[in-house]
Design an enzyme around this catalytic site. Structure first.
Site, PDB file in Angstrom:
ATOM      1  N   GLU A 151      70.517  54.228  44.590  1.00 16.51           N
ATOM      2  CA  GLU A 151      69.403  53.308  44.796  1.00 16.51           C
ATOM      3  C   GLU A 151      68.640  53.646  46.070  1.00 16.51           C
ATOM      4  O   GLU A 151      69.242  53.970  47.103  1.00 16.51           O
ATOM      5  CB  GLU A 151      69.915  51.868  44.904  1.00 16.51           C
ATOM      6  CG  GLU A 151      68.809  50.843  45.139  1.00 16.51           C
ATOM      7  CD  GLU A 151      69.338  49.443  45.410  1.00 16.51           C
ATOM      8  OE1 GLU A 151      68.594  48.477  45.175  1.00 16.51           O
ATOM      9  OE2 GLU A 151      70.495  49.313  45.872  1.00 16.51           O
ATOM     10  N   ASP A 186      65.393  49.450  41.564  1.00 18.30           N
ATOM     11  CA  ASP A 186      65.175  48.099  42.066  1.00 18.30           C
ATOM     12  C   ASP A 186      63.662  47.868  42.161  1.00 18.30           C
ATOM     13  O   ASP A 186      62.978  48.514  42.962  1.00 18.30           O
ATOM     14  CB  ASP A 186      65.842  47.931  43.431  1.00 18.30           C
ATOM     15  CG  ASP A 186      65.803  46.503  43.934  1.00 18.30           C
ATOM     16  OD1 ASP A 186      64.685  45.965  44.096  1.00 18.30           O
ATOM     17  OD2 ASP A 186      66.875  45.927  44.179  1.00 18.30           O
ATOM     18  N   GLN A 212      67.289  46.181  38.966  1.00 16.88           N
ATOM     19  CA  GLN A 212      67.417  44.918  39.692  1.00 16.88           C
ATOM     20  C   GLN A 212      66.027  44.352  39.961  1.00 16.88           C
ATOM     21  O   GLN A 212      65.048  45.099  40.066  1.00 16.88           O
ATOM     22  CB  GLN A 212      68.173  45.113  41.015  1.00 16.88           C
ATOM     23  CG  GLN A 212      69.649  45.421  40.796  1.00 16.88           C
ATOM     24  CD  GLN A 212      70.396  45.683  42.087  1.00 16.88           C
ATOM     25  OE1 GLN A 212      69.840  46.170  43.072  1.00 16.88           O
ATOM     26  NE2 GLN A 212      71.684  45.384  42.089  1.00 16.88           N
ATOM     27  N   GLU A 248      68.913  40.156  41.916  1.00 14.87           N
ATOM     28  CA  GLU A 248      69.278  40.364  43.311  1.00 14.87           C
ATOM     29  C   GLU A 248      68.162  39.812  44.202  1.00 14.87           C
ATOM     30  O   GLU A 248      67.420  40.560  44.828  1.00 14.87           O
ATOM     31  CB  GLU A 248      69.521  41.855  43.595  1.00 14.87           C
ATOM     32  CG  GLU A 248      70.226  42.079  44.926  1.00 14.87           C
ATOM     33  CD  GLU A 248      70.297  43.543  45.319  1.00 14.87           C
ATOM     34  OE1 GLU A 248      71.404  44.004  45.645  1.00 14.87           O
ATOM     35  OE2 GLU A 248      69.258  44.225  45.295  1.00 14.87           O
TER      36      GLU A 248
END
Length: 278
Positions: A151, A186, A212, A248
């Site tokens: 990530e 993300d 996410q 998240e």
């Protein structure tokens, strides 16, 4: 369990960020009562793995992602240790611990955190150590069924974080060339760090193993910030993404009060009667 149809939107609660109104051990039941079927557990290491597994089982939940170990908020390894040359052995011992937890918890994915480049270490040295460690981890769990995800974290939230773009993380995956290393995309970090989310999401989809969500600029729930979530989730359906989407984010008020957005976007499992209906 029957795999979801391509383009099915399904959400997992991140137990570091959601349900913080109750202690960690109570968050499993809270997530299940709120309708979640799966969770991300960023730091399961605060409890013995067998205890975390019992909490999952008692709540009827599955773990879909855990993080590799990180240090305390003030430590050099607060965002992981994979890129820190002085902590090579720490990283490798931590990865073995994460693998043990993933096995006991039934989590198919470990997010291997890159870390923040330490002062006095040039970028090339840190990056070389990172690639070496990720290749080592990939080789170590080859054939186990475990998947690793990488990530990028934006520089505003984590100054000095090694990976600075989605494309850089993708290049590491391609360089190592193991089919069980994937991208953790993300959406919040992409928007804050780079923008052009839809183009990057579309281009990198073949490498994406997990997604996410949070809404910039304040990292709150979808629908409270600047992104067009109807369009983004629609695009994921059109692209046929069938993985989990981790929640998240930091609830703007309370976790439960902020979950209305999920009911709008999630594809809920159909009942037996619904599946039989013409």
């Amino acid at each position: 369990m029957t795999p979801p149809a391509p383009g099915t939107i399904r959400f997992a609660a991140n137990l570091k960020w959601l349900f913080t109104e109750v202690p960690f051990e109570a968050r499993f039941d809270a997530a299940a009562e709120a309708g979640f079927r799966a969770v991300e557990i960023a730091a399961p290491y605060v409890l013995p793995a067998a205890k975390v597994r019992r909490l999952l089982d008692d709540a009827g939940l599955r773990a879909v992602l855990i993080n590799s170990p990180g240090g305390s908020a003030s430590s050099p390894e607060r965002n992981g240790s994979a890129c820190i040359p002085q902590l090579r052995d720490t990283f490798r011992a931590g990865f073995d611990r994460a693998w043990e937890y993933a096995d006991i918890l039934g989590s198919p994915v470990i997010h291997v955190m890159a870390g923040i480049r330490p002062d006095g270490t040039d970028r090339d040295t840190a990056f070389a150590q990172y690639v070496e460690n990720i290749a080592w981890a990939a080789d170590r769990c080859k054939g186990s069924g475990l998947r690793l995800v990488l990530e990028t974290i934006n520089q505003r939230d984590a100054p000095g974080f090694l990976l600075t773009s989605q494309e850089q993380a993708a290049d590491v995956i391609r360089t190592i060339g193991a089919d069980h290393i994937e991208l953790l995309f993300d959406i919040y970090h992409c928007q804050v760090g780079q923008g052009d989310v839809t183009t990057r999401l579309t281009a990198l989809l073949p490498l994406i193993g997990h997604i996410q969500v949070a809404d910039p600029p304040t990292r709150t729930e979808p629908g409270t910030g600047e992104l067009a979530w109807d369009f983004l989730f629609g695009q994921l359906r059109r692209l046929g993404y069938d993985g989990w989407i981790g929640c998240e984010y930091r609830p703007a008020t309370t976790t439960l009060d902020g979950l209305h957005w999920r009911r709008r976007h999630e594809d809920r499992p159909r009942t037996t009667a619904q599946r039989k209906a013409p």
